[in-house]
Design an enzyme around this catalytic site. Structure first.
Site, PDB file in Angstrom:
ATOM      1  N   ASN A 210       0.853  -1.205   0.000  1.00 58.18           N
ATOM      2  CA  ASN A 210       0.000   0.000   0.000  1.00 58.18           C
ATOM      3  C   ASN A 210       0.879   1.241   0.000  1.00 58.18           C
ATOM      4  OD1 ASN A 210       0.567   0.814   2.840  1.00 58.18           O
ATOM      5  ND2 ASN A 210      -0.360  -1.177   3.251  1.00 58.18           N
ATOM      6  N   ASP A 278      -4.297  -6.285   5.144  1.00 56.34           N
ATOM      7  CA  ASP A 278      -5.289  -7.122   5.812  1.00 56.34           C
ATOM      8  C   ASP A 278      -5.283  -8.550   5.279  1.00 56.34           C
ATOM      9  OD1 ASP A 278      -6.228  -5.178   7.538  1.00 56.34           O
ATOM     10  OD2 ASP A 278      -7.516  -4.311   5.989  1.00 56.34           O
ATOM     11  N   LYS A 288       8.202 -17.410 -10.612  1.00 53.07           N
ATOM     12  CA  LYS A 288       7.451 -16.283 -11.172  1.00 53.07           C
ATOM     13  C   LYS A 288       6.237 -16.795 -11.947  1.00 53.07           C
ATOM     14  CE  LYS A 288       7.904 -12.397 -14.267  1.00 53.07           C
ATOM     15  NZ  LYS A 288       8.690 -11.783 -15.325  1.00 53.07           N
ATOM     16  N   PRO A 307      -2.942 -11.809  10.391  1.00 56.28           N
ATOM     17  CA  PRO A 307      -3.247 -11.565  11.805  1.00 56.28           C
ATOM     18  C   PRO A 307      -3.357 -10.064  12.044  1.00 56.28           C
ATOM     19  CG  PRO A 307      -0.923 -12.130  11.514  1.00 56.28           C
ATOM     20  CD  PRO A 307      -1.598 -12.348  10.180  1.00 56.28           C
ATOM     21  N   ASP A 308      -4.204  -9.670  12.980  1.00 63.73           N
ATOM     22  CA  ASP A 308      -4.270  -8.257  13.379  1.00 63.73           C
ATOM     23  C   ASP A 308      -3.257  -8.063  14.510  1.00 63.73           C
ATOM     24  OD1 ASP A 308      -4.994  -5.795  14.716  1.00 63.73           O
ATOM     25  OD2 ASP A 308      -6.738  -5.806  13.394  1.00 63.73           O
ATOM     26  N   ILE A 309      -2.177  -7.369  14.183  1.00 68.76           N
ATOM     27  CA  ILE A 309      -1.059  -7.239  15.134  1.00 68.76           C
ATOM     28  C   ILE A 309      -1.505  -6.483  16.385  1.00 68.76           C
ATOM     29  CG2 ILE A 309       1.262  -6.251  15.424  1.00 68.76           C
ATOM     30  CD1 ILE A 309       1.402  -6.569  12.249  1.00 68.76           C
ATOM     31  N   PHE A 325      -4.154   3.504  14.866  1.00 65.77           N
ATOM     32  CA  PHE A 325      -4.415   4.513  13.839  1.00 65.77           C
ATOM     33  C   PHE A 325      -5.573   4.028  12.980  1.00 65.77           C
ATOM     34  CE2 PHE A 325      -1.375   8.021  13.261  1.00 65.77           C
ATOM     35  CZ  PHE A 325      -0.607   7.813  14.390  1.00 65.77           C
ATOM     36  N   LYS A 339     -13.251   0.836  15.561  1.00 65.43           N
ATOM     37  CA  LYS A 339     -11.968   0.131  15.699  1.00 65.43           C
ATOM     38  C   LYS A 339     -11.444   0.183  17.127  1.00 65.43           C
ATOM     39  CE  LYS A 339     -10.584   0.501  11.125  1.00 65.43           C
ATOM     40  NZ  LYS A 339      -9.980   1.238  10.061  1.00 65.43           N
ATOM     41  N   LYS A 343     -10.889  -3.462  18.707  1.00 67.39           N
ATOM     42  CA  LYS A 343      -9.509  -3.909  18.950  1.00 67.39           C
ATOM     43  C   LYS A 343      -9.095  -3.700  20.402  1.00 67.39           C
ATOM     44  CE  LYS A 343      -8.202  -2.930  14.166  1.00 67.39           C
ATOM     45  NZ  LYS A 343      -7.145  -3.263  13.232  1.00 67.39           N
TER      46      LYS A 343
HETATM   47  O1  C5P Z   1      -8.422  -2.395  10.752  1.00 63.24           O
HETATM   48  P1  C5P Z   1      -7.473  -1.369  10.294  1.00 63.24           P
HETATM   49  O2  C5P Z   1      -6.377  -1.881   9.408  1.00 63.24           O
HETATM   50  O3  C5P Z   1      -8.072  -0.151   9.678  1.00 63.24           O
HETATM   51  O4  C5P Z   1      -6.844  -0.864  11.673  1.00 63.24           O
HETATM   52  C1  C5P Z   1      -5.847   0.070  11.725  1.00 63.24           C
HETATM   53  C2  C5P Z   1      -5.043  -0.090  12.977  1.00 63.24           C
HETATM   54  O5  C5P Z   1      -4.782  -1.456  13.262  1.00 63.24           O
HETATM   55  C3  C5P Z   1      -3.681   0.532  12.814  1.00 63.24           C
HETATM   56  O6  C5P Z   1      -3.258   0.962  14.071  1.00 63.24           O
HETATM   57  C4  C5P Z   1      -2.852  -0.621  12.287  1.00 63.24           C
HETATM   58  O7  C5P Z   1      -1.467  -0.427  12.553  1.00 63.24           O
HETATM   59  C5  C5P Z   1      -3.420  -1.801  13.054  1.00 63.24           C
HETATM   60  N1  C5P Z   1      -3.400  -3.073  12.318  1.00 63.24           N
HETATM   61  C6  C5P Z   1      -2.583  -4.102  12.748  1.00 63.24           C
HETATM   62  N2  C5P Z   1      -2.601  -5.310  12.104  1.00 63.24           N
HETATM   63  C7  C5P Z   1      -3.418  -5.516  11.052  1.00 63.24           C
HETATM   64  C8  C5P Z   1      -4.248  -4.495  10.606  1.00 63.24           C
HETATM   65  C9  C5P Z   1      -4.202  -3.278  11.259  1.00 63.24           C
HETATM   66  O8  C5P Z   1      -1.819  -3.904  13.713  1.00 63.24           O
HETATM   67  N3  C5P Z   1      -3.419  -6.688  10.434  1.00 63.24           N
END
Ligand code: C5P
Length: 402
Positions: A210, A278, A288, A307-309, A325, A339, A343
């Protein structure tokens, strides 16, 4: 160590004999890593030429408020926003008086009113002028409003008098300028920051990513280190230098980023500024990918969730104070609040990335911070460095109250 590395300093030069020291000051500030733009008053120009300061700063000197050409290049509002610090050296009795009254009758005084950056004055004048009750009243008023004074020192003066009113030497001023960026707000605290984009491989030569530049996360890391925190910065691929005193860990994918963050735990405070992908391709092709005539013009990529860190770290038993953020292009505050809840965060910084002047990769930002009680605090458009310092101060306050 360059104590002013990448700091943007507007140096205002007033009309006093000490203006000859301003030339040396520009050099010292640049030696310490600062970017310097000079603004001169009419009086300043009587003592030292703009050409000298242009040569030393590497940029045209800003002289007039009502000069269309100069305004087109970098207008006074732009300059006011650009600054991380406005340092006026020498600051004459007249300049102090005008600043104390909020008079904006030239470029420098207008800029001081227009800036959100800290302002510091290095007074320089005859000892009797400094001691005069009018000057002392102005000094007091300026200090009450948060304007810092560097000096003056005392000693022999150009006019032959001896006493208070000498401008400090260039190196002393450069060190005092650097001190403006240091504070103990997060002293001793371990802080983890994620920054930049992640890259999710499709095959050995292609990936999904991105537009995140990492600038905001890096600016936060720098501001947090200046606030005395022990900072670990886990970053995706970006082209940015590592801020001083920051431990940087480079990663590529979201899963790498999570592993690096887990290894850096425990910490007291987490700021997740990374734009994490995501989804990632379910399988990374070992070679390739070739154009496949059997699939026509299309290519189907099966993606799986990353995974959502932030949510993962916020769910740990040793959970840090969590700041996320939300970069959105619509319904900014609504999505951000959702969010924050989903979260389990303490604060969320909402960032309108639809606006090209403050979005991804831009030099400036404007954000709103939302807390669990849904209070919204706005931080108006300014350089990412300036926003980062304001955010770190705000987050430090909330962290201490938690
Ligand atoms: O759900 P979204 O991507 O919009 O959420 C944004 C927030 O979650 C940011 O703080 C981003 O760094 C964190 N994030 C994360 N891991 C992910 C997706 C988002 O830590 N896979």
């Amino acid at each position: 160590m360059q104590r002013l590395y990448r700091k943007r300093i507007v140096l205002g030069v007033g009309g006093g004999i000490a203006a000859y020291k301003s030339a040396e000051l520009v050099r010292r500030l640049r030696d310490h890593g600062a970017e310097v733009r000079v603004v001169m008053t009419q009086g300043g120009r009587e003592f030292i030429t703009p050409l000298t300061l242009q040569a030393l700063s590497g940029h045209p000197v800003h002289l007039d408020l009502l000069d269309p050409a100069a305004e087109a290049a970098m207008g006074h509002i732009e300059l006011a926003r650009w600054a991380d610090l406005v340092l006026i050296a020498p600051a004459t009795a007249d300049l102090m008086a005008r600043l104390a009254q909020g008079i904006a009758n030239d470029l420098l005084t207008t800029l001081v009113l227009a800036t959100n950056a800290p302002v510091a004055l290095a007074p320089a004048m005859n000892q009797a002028m400094w001691a005069d009750p009018a000057t002392q009243a102005n000094r007091q008023l300026l200090e009450q409003r948060g304007i810092r004074l560097f000096g003056p020192g005392s000693g022999s003066q150009a006019c032959g008098d001896v006493g208070m009113g000498r401008m400090l030497e260039a190196e002393e001023l450069a060190q005092a300028a650097a001190d403006c960026f240091e504070n103990g707000r997060l002293s001793g605290l371990r802080l983890l920051i994620t920054a930049g984009p992640t890259q999710e491989n499709i095959d050995p030569v292609r990936y999904i990513t991105n537009h995140s530049s990492g600038k905001m996360g890096f600016a936060l890391a720098e501001a947090a280190a200046e606030a005395g925190a022990q900072v670990t910065l886990v970053t995706g691929p970006v082209f940015l230098p590592t801020p001083d005193r920051v431990q940087r860990i480079d990663v590529v994918s979201a899963r790498d980023m999570l592993a690096a963050c887990e290894a850096a735990m425990p910490c007291g405070l987490l700021i997740a500024a990374a734009a994490v992908a995501d989804y990632r391709p379910e399988v990374v092709a070992p070679h390739k990918l070739k154009k496949d005539p059997t699939t026509g013009d299309g290519l189907l990529l099966q993606m799986v969730r990353n995974p959502d860190i932030l949510a993962t770290l916020a769910a740990r038993p040793d959970r840090p104070f969590c700041v996320g953020f939300a970069a959105e292009t619509e319904n900014l505050l609504d999505y951000a609040m959702r969010k924050l809840r989903d979260k389990n965060l303490d604060l969320i910084v909402a960032n309108d990335v639809a606006n090209p002047s403050i979005g991804f990769n831009s030099e400036e930002n404007a954000v709103s911070v939302i807390d669990r009680q849904q209070h919204v605090t706005r931080f108006g458009q300014a350089s990412k460095g300036h926003i980062a310092r304001a955010l770190v101060a705000f987050i430090a306050d909330r962290y201490r109250q938690a």
